[in-house]
Scaffold this active site. Structure first.
Site, short mmCIF file in Angstrom:
data_model
loop_
_atom_site.label_atom_id
_atom_site.label_comp_id
_atom_site.label_asym_id
_atom_site.label_seq_id
_atom_site.Cartn_x
_atom_site.Cartn_y
_atom_site.Cartn_z
N HIS A 20 2.34 -0.48 -2.43
CA HIS A 20 1.50 0.28 -3.35
C HIS A 20 2.38 0.80 -4.49
O HIS A 20 3.54 1.14 -4.28
CB HIS A 20 0.83 1.45 -2.61
CG HIS A 20 -0.24 2.09 -3.44
ND1 HIS A 20 0.04 2.97 -4.46
CD2 HIS A 20 -1.59 1.96 -3.42
CE1 HIS A 20 -1.09 3.36 -5.02
NE2 HIS A 20 -2.09 2.76 -4.41
N ASN A 40 -8.12 3.59 0.66
CA ASN A 40 -6.76 4.10 0.83
C ASN A 40 -6.82 5.62 0.68
O ASN A 40 -6.96 6.13 -0.43
CB ASN A 40 -5.86 3.46 -0.24
CG ASN A 40 -4.45 4.05 -0.23
OD1 ASN A 40 -4.08 4.79 0.68
ND2 ASN A 40 -3.68 3.71 -1.25
P1 13P Z 1 -8.10 5.54 -7.23
O1 13P Z 1 -9.30 4.78 -6.71
O2 13P Z 1 -8.11 6.97 -6.85
O3 13P Z 1 -7.89 5.28 -8.69
O4 13P Z 1 -6.81 4.92 -6.48
C1 13P Z 1 -6.65 3.55 -6.41
C2 13P Z 1 -5.56 3.25 -5.46
O5 13P Z 1 -4.41 3.55 -5.70
C3 13P Z 1 -5.93 2.59 -4.20
O6 13P Z 1 -4.82 2.12 -3.51
#
Ligand code: 13P
Length: 251
Positions: free
Chosen positions: A97, A12
């Site tokens: 999300h 993402n």
């Molecule tokens: P990080 O891997 O940067 O902690 O983010 C996780 C996330 O929100 C993926 O959707």
């Protein structure tokens, strides 16, 4: 345990990525060799502005959107429909999300409507759930996440065309992660909800990803936990080498 053949590692990118970043997708595609293809599915979710450009160079790497509207078209300035994402080359879309739940007040009902719209457009929704630090410290993590699953999952979609991402809010972008035991406990609880919702014996077809500070250094430990069918990766998905390093846990 899962009956779905291949785990999924999805990146993402959030609100990161300009035209010049397309090279990272090209590099992921170059490193996605036959051995890794046999063991894991890779998907990159860049900003929607890059999807159509990424499509010809992504090769076997799948593409996904990061959000969609719950209607197919209409007077919704600034929004993007699931059908538009599919048209631009996406086969997946992230919905619900925690950053959108927090910043835009997206409810479980809206997330479910978005996931249903994604399914109608032929996309596989990646439905995100996860507790806050407050919820976890209050001992309510399983209850809160269970409620999110019940309310956000598009129960009319086939279970194999659905992905759940368990992303504890306190682990996103913080460098903190739950223990593999805590991840396994939560994934087991989510699996049980899926079995109830889809009917016993059907919940195993839905892949349950873990997300939150996944890095090459901790990927193997987190991904090996029971009922973990892959990862949703934020920051570490922006660099092809790190993203491939995480997926390499499946080699
Ligand atoms: P990080 O891997 O940067 O902690 O983010 C996780 C996330 O929100 C993926 O959707």
């Amino acid at each position: 345990m899962t009956s779905n053949p291949r785990p999924l590692v999805a990146g993402n990118w959030k609100m990161h990525g300009l035209l010049a970043s397309i090279g990272e997708i090209e590099a992921v595609a170059a490193g996605y060799d036959a051995e890794l293809r046999a063991r894991a599915e890779l998907v990159v979710c860049p900003p929607a502005t890059l999807l159509a450009l990424a499509r010809p160079i992504a090769a076997d790497v799948g593409l996904g959107g990061q959000d969609c509207h719950d209607e197919e078209s209409g007077a919704h300035t600034g929004d993007i429909s699931a059908r538009m994402l599919a048209d631009a080359g996406a086969t997946y879309v992230i919905v619900g999300h925690s950053e959108r739940r927090a910043a835009y007040g997206e409810s479980d009902a809206l997330v479910r409507a978005k996931a249903e719209a994604a399914s109608r457009a032929g996309l596989t929704p990646i439905v995100c759930v996860g507790e806050t630090r407050f919820d976890r410290e209050a001992g309510r993590a399983v209850e809160i996440v269970g409620r999110q699953v019940d309310g956000s999952v598009p129960w009319s979609a086939p279970p194999e065309r659905l992905v759940i991402a368990y992303e504890p809010v306190w682990a996103i972008g913080t460098g903190l992660t739950p223990t593999p035991r805590d991840v396994a406990d939560m994934h087991g609880a989510i699996r049980a909800r899926l079995e109830t919702g889809f009917g016993a014996g059907n919940g195993g077809a839905t892949r349950i990803l873990y997300g939150g500070s996944v890095k090459p250094a901790n990927a193997a430990e987190l991904l090996r936990a029971p009922d973990v069918d892959g990862a949703l990766v934020g920051g570490a998905s922006l660099k092809a080498a790190d993203f491939l390093g995480i997926a390499g846990a499946y080699r």
